[in-house]
Design an enzyme around this catalytic site. Sequence first.
Site, PDB file in Angstrom:
ATOM      1  N   GLY A  45      19.922  52.862 -27.633  1.00  0.00           N
ATOM      2  CA  GLY A  45      19.344  54.192 -27.781  1.00  0.00           C
ATOM      3  C   GLY A  45      18.998  54.926 -26.502  1.00  0.00           C
ATOM      4  O   GLY A  45      19.008  56.155 -26.462  1.00  0.00           O
ATOM      5  N   GLU A  99      13.244  53.450 -21.862  1.00  0.00           N
ATOM      6  CA  GLU A  99      13.332  53.187 -23.310  1.00  0.00           C
ATOM      7  C   GLU A  99      13.459  54.522 -24.040  1.00  0.00           C
ATOM      8  O   GLU A  99      12.998  55.557 -23.550  1.00  0.00           O
ATOM      9  CB  GLU A  99      12.068  52.420 -23.751  1.00  0.00           C
ATOM     10  N   ASP A 100      14.091  54.492 -25.194  1.00  0.00           N
ATOM     11  CA  ASP A 100      14.230  55.735 -25.970  1.00  0.00           C
ATOM     12  C   ASP A 100      12.936  56.070 -26.701  1.00  0.00           C
ATOM     13  O   ASP A 100      12.439  57.185 -26.643  1.00  0.00           O
ATOM     14  CB  ASP A 100      15.413  55.661 -26.946  1.00  0.00           C
ATOM     15  N   ASP A 103       7.782  52.414 -30.696  1.00  0.00           N
ATOM     16  CA  ASP A 103       7.302  52.528 -32.077  1.00  0.00           C
ATOM     17  C   ASP A 103       6.104  51.581 -32.225  1.00  0.00           C
ATOM     18  O   ASP A 103       4.970  51.959 -31.939  1.00  0.00           O
ATOM     19  CB  ASP A 103       8.478  52.160 -32.991  1.00  0.00           C
ATOM     20  N   LYS A 131       5.280  56.871 -30.503  1.00  0.00           N
ATOM     21  CA  LYS A 131       4.587  57.151 -31.768  1.00  0.00           C
ATOM     22  C   LYS A 131       3.239  56.453 -31.695  1.00  0.00           C
ATOM     23  O   LYS A 131       3.110  55.303 -32.123  1.00  0.00           O
ATOM     24  CB  LYS A 131       5.386  56.582 -32.941  1.00  0.00           C
ATOM     25  N   PHE A 152      10.712  59.182 -38.675  1.00  0.00           N
ATOM     26  CA  PHE A 152      12.005  58.735 -38.157  1.00  0.00           C
ATOM     27  C   PHE A 152      12.754  59.888 -37.489  1.00  0.00           C
ATOM     28  O   PHE A 152      12.893  60.968 -38.063  1.00  0.00           O
ATOM     29  CB  PHE A 152      12.844  58.153 -39.294  1.00  0.00           C
ATOM     30  N   VAL A 153      13.239  59.645 -36.267  1.00  0.00           N
ATOM     31  CA  VAL A 153      13.951  60.688 -35.529  1.00  0.00           C
ATOM     32  C   VAL A 153      15.349  60.217 -35.115  1.00  0.00           C
ATOM     33  O   VAL A 153      15.597  59.019 -34.973  1.00  0.00           O
ATOM     34  CB  VAL A 153      13.158  61.125 -34.269  1.00  0.00           C
ATOM     35  N   ASP A 159      20.000  56.870 -33.185  1.00  0.00           N
ATOM     36  CA  ASP A 159      20.913  56.940 -34.328  1.00  0.00           C
ATOM     37  C   ASP A 159      20.233  56.706 -35.658  1.00  0.00           C
ATOM     38  O   ASP A 159      19.113  56.186 -35.730  1.00  0.00           O
ATOM     39  CB  ASP A 159      22.017  55.891 -34.173  1.00  0.00           C
ATOM     40  N   ARG A 165      23.824  59.880 -32.452  1.00  0.00           N
ATOM     41  CA  ARG A 165      23.500  59.653 -31.032  1.00  0.00           C
ATOM     42  C   ARG A 165      23.971  60.795 -30.143  1.00  0.00           C
ATOM     43  O   ARG A 165      23.422  61.033 -29.075  1.00  0.00           O
ATOM     44  CB  ARG A 165      24.141  58.351 -30.536  1.00  0.00           C
TER      45      ARG A 165
HETATM   46  P1  5GP Z   1       9.371  48.879 -31.354  1.00  0.00           P
HETATM   47  O1  5GP Z   1       9.805  47.543 -30.811  1.00  0.00           O
HETATM   48  O2  5GP Z   1       8.541  49.674 -30.398  1.00  0.00           O
HETATM   49  O3  5GP Z   1       8.749  48.762 -32.714  1.00  0.00           O
HETATM   50  O4  5GP Z   1      10.698  49.669 -31.666  1.00  0.00           O
HETATM   51  C1  5GP Z   1      11.450  50.262 -30.682  1.00  0.00           C
HETATM   52  C2  5GP Z   1      12.873  50.465 -31.155  1.00  0.00           C
HETATM   53  O5  5GP Z   1      12.930  50.782 -32.559  1.00  0.00           O
HETATM   54  C3  5GP Z   1      13.483  51.647 -30.446  1.00  0.00           C
HETATM   55  O6  5GP Z   1      14.089  51.260 -29.234  1.00  0.00           O
HETATM   56  C4  5GP Z   1      14.493  52.133 -31.478  1.00  0.00           C
HETATM   57  O7  5GP Z   1      15.687  51.423 -31.333  1.00  0.00           O
HETATM   58  C5  5GP Z   1      13.872  51.795 -32.813  1.00  0.00           C
HETATM   59  N1  5GP Z   1      13.162  52.957 -33.393  1.00  0.00           N
HETATM   60  C6  5GP Z   1      11.839  53.092 -33.571  1.00  0.00           C
HETATM   61  N2  5GP Z   1      11.530  54.277 -34.121  1.00  0.00           N
HETATM   62  C7  5GP Z   1      12.715  54.923 -34.300  1.00  0.00           C
HETATM   63  C8  5GP Z   1      13.073  56.234 -34.826  1.00  0.00           C
HETATM   64  O8  5GP Z   1      12.244  57.054 -35.257  1.00  0.00           O
HETATM   65  N3  5GP Z   1      14.406  56.523 -34.826  1.00  0.00           N
HETATM   66  C9  5GP Z   1      15.362  55.684 -34.380  1.00  0.00           C
HETATM   67  N4  5GP Z   1      16.628  56.085 -34.420  1.00  0.00           N
HETATM   68  N5  5GP Z   1      15.060  54.446 -33.876  1.00  0.00           N
HETATM   69  C10 5GP Z   1      13.754  54.090 -33.836  1.00  0.00           C
END
Ligand code: 5GP
Length: 176
Positions: A45, A99-100, A103, A131, A152-153, A159, A165
């Site tokens: 991402g 990082e993208d 979450d 978030k 969710f974005v 994606d 993407r």
């Molecule tokens: P975390 O480990 O912080 O829970 O999750 C991070 C990863 O979850 C991000 O790098 C991404 O790949 C995915 N992710 C979390 N929220 C979203 C969202 O709203 N949209 C998308 N496309 N991916 C997300």
Amino acid sequence: MQIHDLHFKQMISAEQIHERVQAIGAALTTQYKDKNPLFISILSGAFVFASDLMRAFDGHCEVGFVKLSSYKGTRSSGDVQTVMGLEKELNGRHLIIVEDIVDTGRTLHFFTNYLREQSPESICIVSLLSKPDALQFPIEIDYTGFEIPDKFVVGYGLDYNGLGRNLPDLLVLADV
Ligand code: 5GP
């Protein structure tokens, strides 16, 4: 816009993203110019963001890529495994993790712990999105592009089941 079965609407425009990326790039330039930082882009991402961010950095720098997979099925362990590793020596380097989206924070929490064991000179965390309402793991993000609600974005590298993407804007799931 429809992607697979879901409807999305615009949340952040390409122009707003561009402005924010330039501002973060300028701040990183002030902090890391002449330090040859290593940008570490987390695949998949973050590749679009990392590509723009490193070009907004005015100075010598390197880039590496890492593919991580998190096993969210096993809730208790929350383990993260490096699938595609970094072929770079990290000892003594200034690392800028790109990082993208943060979450729960699980991915970056485990990855920064892994990086710390490689004895880098410093670690800076940059995330295009975060978030805050979803955060469960203790991580400190040094630069956040935009804080967004727990929705969710897609777009700008992110994606939905493989699609979206390539969209220049960031879109959020529409309440139908
Ligand atoms: P975390 O480990 O912080 O829970 O999750 C991070 C990863 O979850 C991000 O790098 C991404 O790949 C995915 N992710 C979390 N929220 C979203 C969202 O709203 N949209 C998308 N496309 N991916 C997300």
